[in-house]
Design an enzyme around this catalytic site. Structure first.
Site, PDB file in Angstrom:
ATOM      1  N   ARG A  52       0.833  -1.210   0.000  1.00 27.28           N
ATOM      2  CA  ARG A  52       0.000   0.000   0.000  1.00 27.28           C
ATOM      3  C   ARG A  52       0.861   1.250   0.000  1.00 27.28           C
ATOM      4  NH1 ARG A  52      -1.605   1.889   4.507  1.00 27.28           N
ATOM      5  NH2 ARG A  52      -2.277  -0.068   5.449  1.00 27.28           N
ATOM      6  N   TYR A 104     -17.290  16.539 -15.104  1.00 29.83           N
ATOM      7  CA  TYR A 104     -17.684  15.139 -15.178  1.00 29.83           C
ATOM      8  C   TYR A 104     -18.715  14.843 -14.086  1.00 29.83           C
ATOM      9  CZ  TYR A 104     -17.031  10.066 -14.983  1.00 29.83           C
ATOM     10  OH  TYR A 104     -17.219   8.715 -14.972  1.00 29.83           O
ATOM     11  N   ASP A 176      -8.346  18.546 -14.884  1.00 32.91           N
ATOM     12  CA  ASP A 176      -8.727  17.211 -15.337  1.00 32.91           C
ATOM     13  C   ASP A 176      -8.374  17.147 -16.817  1.00 32.91           C
ATOM     14  OD1 ASP A 176     -10.027  14.940 -16.271  1.00 32.91           O
ATOM     15  OD2 ASP A 176     -11.708  15.142 -14.882  1.00 32.91           O
ATOM     16  N   LYS A 201      -9.093   6.052 -19.540  1.00 33.41           N
ATOM     17  CA  LYS A 201      -9.445   6.530 -20.875  1.00 33.41           C
ATOM     18  C   LYS A 201      -8.233   6.472 -21.826  1.00 33.41           C
ATOM     19  CE  LYS A 201     -13.231   7.262 -18.578  1.00 33.41           C
ATOM     20  NZ  LYS A 201     -13.565   8.518 -17.945  1.00 33.41           N
TER      21      LYS A 201
HETATM   22  C1  PLP Z   1     -14.056   8.974 -16.679  1.00 32.44           C
HETATM   23  C2  PLP Z   1     -13.757  10.317 -16.172  1.00 32.44           C
HETATM   24  C3  PLP Z   1     -13.507  10.560 -14.818  1.00 32.44           C
HETATM   25  C4  PLP Z   1     -13.614   9.462 -13.773  1.00 32.44           C
HETATM   26  O1  PLP Z   1     -12.656   8.471 -13.927  1.00 32.44           O
HETATM   27  P1  PLP Z   1     -12.874   6.932 -13.510  1.00 32.44           P
HETATM   28  O2  PLP Z   1     -11.605   6.287 -13.940  1.00 32.44           O
HETATM   29  O3  PLP Z   1     -14.094   6.444 -14.217  1.00 32.44           O
HETATM   30  O4  PLP Z   1     -13.049   6.914 -12.019  1.00 32.44           O
HETATM   31  C5  PLP Z   1     -13.208  11.848 -14.435  1.00 32.44           C
HETATM   32  N1  PLP Z   1     -13.167  12.861 -15.320  1.00 32.44           N
HETATM   33  C6  PLP Z   1     -13.400  12.667 -16.623  1.00 32.44           C
HETATM   34  C7  PLP Z   1     -13.340  13.823 -17.550  1.00 32.44           C
HETATM   35  C8  PLP Z   1     -13.709  11.395 -17.096  1.00 32.44           C
HETATM   36  O5  PLP Z   1     -13.972  11.227 -18.403  1.00 32.44           O
END
Ligand code: PLP
Length: 391
Positions: A52, A104, A176, A201
């Site tokens: 961890r 998001y 982000d 992503k």
């Molecule tokens: C998918 C996404 C998230 C969240 O991420 P997870 O891996 O699904 O927890 C946050 N911000 C954006 C812009 C996203 O597309």
């Protein structure tokens, strides 16, 4: 003579940074499936103690992730939302945090349903407007969190300008960067302090790993995030960390192809009479085309515009029939992978937003969000064409 690693090109570094060859000579960084590490003595100071708090697979990944954004520090998480939670955990009662209004949905939920009782004052504002942003800053403002481009309307916030304003007030800026990925936008180079990714992503790129990351240039923030990460323990497993390390090696080739496909498809959609609106930062018609051209560039300095397109179908097209005629384009949430995905924000990602609000924003029932993959572009276009015309 071999170049020093930091003089190498981005694409080369994605393959080599963090991917050390160990004493066995294995050409690929091994996975260390272990929860704990043998200590030489009862009071030793070993690099690895308990997974961890740190493990070799995670360390390799974090070195690679830091490189992607030219960061001093990187932290891997079990999801993008775990990474996002770690950012907000840095703040205490009485602190004020500004957030892009079109964030998001999960981030909106985190703030309004999970953290709302923690007495941190979260405020959603239009971060595309610098005047609104400046006027919203208070003495207790500690963070400005941007999401750019935003989902699904692809609105942009000017990271460099926002960072300049924030710096004058000693406020941290987090971005982000999920929608462009590190190949298309590097916010720390523009003055931000923290970059957040849902590495689920573009960075993983194959729709098979759930994970997140923070890349950080502010040392105080890094110290807090490190404590939150290794105490909270929302880490990727060694296998997920290894998969991600493997995926990043092909980041450049994947996204170059995705971006190129998206540019062609956006132009095709734009000239199609059955499409009433196309939102793509690479089209001159995008309200912030100039900012996109300034802010989105590849590590080699070329303008790039991403692989996310939102487009609205003529109201005579029935979405259910359109969807039934898709086969290689998969109807699913998520984005950024080699496989093309299409979703309807109105009924899927934004289902919980009231109709009136969605209409005002421009999220209409026939608006689709297309995450363009690396399939042959002609196959993607002919499938869209078929689905529109067999309705
Ligand atoms: C998918 C996404 C998230 C969240 O991420 P997870 O891996 O699904 O927890 C946050 N911000 C954006 C812009 C996203 O597309």
């Amino acid at each position: 003579m071999a170049k020093k690693k930091d003089k190498l090109h981005f694409t080369t570094k994605t393959i080599h940074v963090g991917n050390k060859i160990d004493e066995t000579g294995a050409a690929v960084t091994p996975i260390h499936f272990t929860s704990t590490f043998r200590q030489p003595t009862f009071n030793s100071n070993s690099e690895y103690v308990y997974s961890r708090v740190g493990s070799p697979t995670l360390a390799a990944l974090e070195e690679n992730l830091a490189m992607l954004e030219n960061a001093h520090h990187a932290f891997a998480f079990s999801s993008g939302m775990a990474a996002m939670t770690a950012i907000f955990m840095m703040f205490k009662p009485g602190d004020h945090v500004l957030i892009s209004r079109n964030v998001y949905g999960g981030v909106f939920r985190l703030v309004t349903k999970v953290l709302n009782d923690n007495k941190v004052d979260f405020e959603f504002i239009d971060t595309t407007n610098l005047e609104t942003l400046s006027e919203s800053i208070r003495d207790n403002t500690k963070l400005i969190h941007l999401e750019t481009p935003s989902n699904p309307l692809l609105e942009l916030a000017d990271i460099e300008q926002v960072s300049n304003i924030a710096q004058k007030h000693n406020i941290l800026v987090s971005v982000d960067n999920t929608f462009m990925g590190s190949y298309g936008q590097r916010p720390l180079d523009l003055g931000a302090d923290i970059v957040m990714h849902s590495t689920t992503k573009f960075l993983s790129g194959h729709s098979d790993v759930l994970s997140g990351a923070l890349m950080v240039n502010n040392d105080d923030a890094a110290e807090k995030i490190s404590l939150i990460q290794n105490t909270g323990g929302a880490l990727p497993s060694p296998f997920d960390a290894w998969l991600l390390l493997r995926s990043v090696k092909t980041l450049s080739v994947r996204v170059e192809k995705q971006f190129k496909n998206a540019e062609i498809i956006a132009k095709w959609l734009d000239s199609n009479s059955r499409v009433t609106k196309v939102i793509y930062p690479g089209l001159q018609s995008h309200k912030q085309f100039d900012l996109a051209t300034k802010q989105h560039y590849s590590p080699d300095g070329d303008p790039v515009y991403g692989s996310m397109i939102s487009f609205e179908l003529d109201s005579s097209i029935k979405l259910d029939n359109f969807a039934k005629n898709l086969s290689i384009i998969t109807l699913a949430e998520s984005l950024g992978g080699v496989k093309s995905l299409i979703s309807c924000p109105y009924s899927m990602t934004h289902a919980s937003v009231p109709h009136q609000e969605k209409t005002e924003l421009g999220i209409t029932p026939n608006l689709l969000r297309f995450s363009v993959g690396i399939e042959h572009v002609d196959d993607l276009i002919s499938e869209l064409d078929y689905a529109m015309n067999h309705n």
